[in-house]
Scaffold this motif. Structure first.
Motif, short mmCIF file in Angstrom:
data_model
loop_
_atom_site.label_atom_id
_atom_site.label_comp_id
_atom_site.label_asym_id
_atom_site.label_seq_id
_atom_site.Cartn_x
_atom_site.Cartn_y
_atom_site.Cartn_z
N ASP A 118 46.63 6.19 -17.52
CA ASP A 118 45.19 6.23 -17.31
C ASP A 118 44.53 4.86 -17.41
OD1 ASP A 118 45.50 8.91 -17.02
OD2 ASP A 118 44.63 9.46 -18.96
N ARG A 125 51.05 1.13 -12.04
CA ARG A 125 51.80 1.93 -13.00
C ARG A 125 53.26 1.54 -13.09
NH1 ARG A 125 48.99 7.77 -11.58
NH2 ARG A 125 47.16 7.49 -12.94
N ARG A 183 38.97 15.50 -24.35
CA ARG A 183 39.38 15.39 -22.95
C ARG A 183 39.75 16.78 -22.44
NH1 ARG A 183 43.80 13.44 -21.74
NH2 ARG A 183 44.79 13.81 -23.73
N PRO A 326 43.93 15.02 -13.17
CA PRO A 326 43.21 14.22 -14.16
C PRO A 326 43.09 14.98 -15.48
CG PRO A 326 42.11 14.11 -12.04
CD PRO A 326 43.18 15.13 -11.89
N THR A 329 47.90 14.33 -17.64
CA THR A 329 49.02 13.39 -17.64
C THR A 329 49.95 13.61 -18.82
OG1 THR A 329 47.46 11.78 -16.73
CG2 THR A 329 49.62 10.96 -17.36
N ALA A 397 41.10 10.68 -7.14
CA ALA A 397 41.37 9.81 -8.28
C ALA A 397 42.05 8.53 -7.85
CB ALA A 397 42.24 10.56 -9.30
#
Length: 410
Positions: A118, A125, A183, A326, A329, A397
């Motif tokens: 994130d 990544r 979250r 989203p 993860t 995203a």
């Protein structure tokens, strides 16, 4: 790289620097408590089994308690279990603390890997996970030296030192990481611009299942190298301790290869092609083990399979993170990570049985064959399945991370 990534990479290196006690768990059980090799092996397998629910719990706790709290909980739990092993006065106590260590051992991984995913855009990544892999390799190099020093004194001090590094890592991350915030998984396409909650269901994701299947075979090969290399070296006339030299060469290769991940031709490869190339390099290196009888040839083979390992680890975690919705993860990475728990449990059995019944050359040839099969499966099955996955929240995203507008131009 963002500050969060560097913090996690540095903390992982510190933690890995002390993670030298586990290979000596069976030795401690055998020497201090007089247990048989079979009993020692069963207790080590029990530890490996306990890491599977630990990984899954790490993903769930990250969503419920928060990532930082889960990381600190996992590291503190590892420290307490290690101290328990060091102080244990009976075989039953060692067994109990070994299982507790397994249950805490993987709590750290899903939230830390999720934070890295994130913190950077999809394009970064691979590099970020490559840095994490390099930190593990660099820490592992120093860990061997510390183990050699403390192990000559008393094996129990290895577990004490490991516990201290866990506590130091927990303190650093508790102080430096941002505070946990609530979250939930959501898609950025809700009515009126408001995020809509989405269900995170990793067990129903066929693309993730394909990645998990390939990841389990890859982890099994990797763990077989760890388990079988000292035994195989002894059978071809080397000292088992020479495996330490080869593992050090592997760590140096992993660290030195990190800049290659940013080369345009390599960075521009589609994920399935990069993974297939990584598996092919691993196959070439392991095939080299099958025919190597000199130290230079063994070192060359080690460097080749280690280059493949760099490509596979960095890309695989990036693919899994891209598959997740989203906010999901942690759960996706947790499910993918149980492949290592399965491999940790199975590899001691498969490696020793292959060595006993078919010999050194056949062991490495079989491992090379598995890697070639993985390369073919990546190109023919896994890659196309992952590529066909379309999801509006993932597309939006990715565009947002890349700085592109999510709506039509004009």
């Amino acid at each position: 790289m963002p500050r969060t990534v560097w913090l996690l990479v540095a903390a992982r290196a510190i933690n890995r620097l002390g993670a030298f006690s586990l290979p000596f768990l069976t030795v401690l059980i055998s020497t201090d408590f007089g247990a048989s090799a079979t009993t020692a092996g069963l207790l080590s397998a029990a530890f490996g089994l306990a890491t599977i629910p630990s990984r899954l719990a790490g993903g769930r706790l990250a969503a419920r308690l928060g990532r930082r709290r889960t990381i600190v909980l996992g590291l503190t739990g590892c420290a307490l279990a290690q101290l328990g092993i060091a102080a244990a006065g009976s075989l039953a106590a060692v067994a109990a603390f070994a299982i507790l260590l397994g249950l805490a051992f993987e709590l750290y991984e899903p939230p830390s890997q999720g934070m890295i995913a994130d913190a950077v855009g999809p394009a970064e990544r691979v590099r970020a996970y490559g840095l994490l892999n390099a930190a593990l390799a660099a820490g592992g190099t120093g860990a061997g030296l510390i183990a050699a020093a403390l192990g000559r004194w008393d094996l129990r001090w290895l577990f004490v030192a490991d516990a201290l590094t866990c506590l130091a890592c927990a303190l650093v991350l508790r102080t430096a990481l941002p505070a946990d915030r609530p979250r939930r998984a959501s898609a950025p396409t809700g009515r009126g611009g408001e995020p809509e909650p989405v269900q995170v269901q990793p067990w129903r994701d066929r693309a993730l299942w394909a990645m998990c299947a390939a990841g389990t075979v890859f982890a099994l090969v990797s763990m077989q190298i760890v388990v079988a290399l000292p035994l195989a070296l002894e059978r071809i006339g080397f000292a088992p301790a020479d495996a330490g030299l080869l593992f050090t060469a592997s760590a140096v290769t992993v660290v030195a290869a990190q800049p290659a991940l940013r080369l345009p031709r390599l960075a521009g490869l589609p994920a399935h092609a990069a993974l297939a190339l990584g598996y092919a390099l691993m196959a070439a290196g392991l095939a080299g083990y099958a025919v190597a009888h000199t130290l230079p040839s063994l070192l060359a083979a080690t460097a080749v399979w280690s280059l493949g390992d760099v490509l596979v680890l960095a890309r695989a975690f990036g693919v899994v993170a891209d598959l997740a919705p989203p906010g999901g993860t942690d759960r996706y990475l947790a499910v993918y990570g149980i492949s290592w728990g399965i491999a940790t449990t199975a590899a001691p059995v498969t490696a020793t049985q292959l060595l006993a019944h078919v010999g050194v050359a056949a062991l490495w040839a079989a491992a090379a064959g598995l890697c070639l099969a993985l390369a073919a499966a990546q190109l023919l099955v896994v890659g196309p399945l992952v590529s066909r996955r379309t999801s509006p929240h993932r597309t939006a995203a990715a565009k947002a991370a890349a700085g592109a507008p999510s709506g039509p131009r004009g």
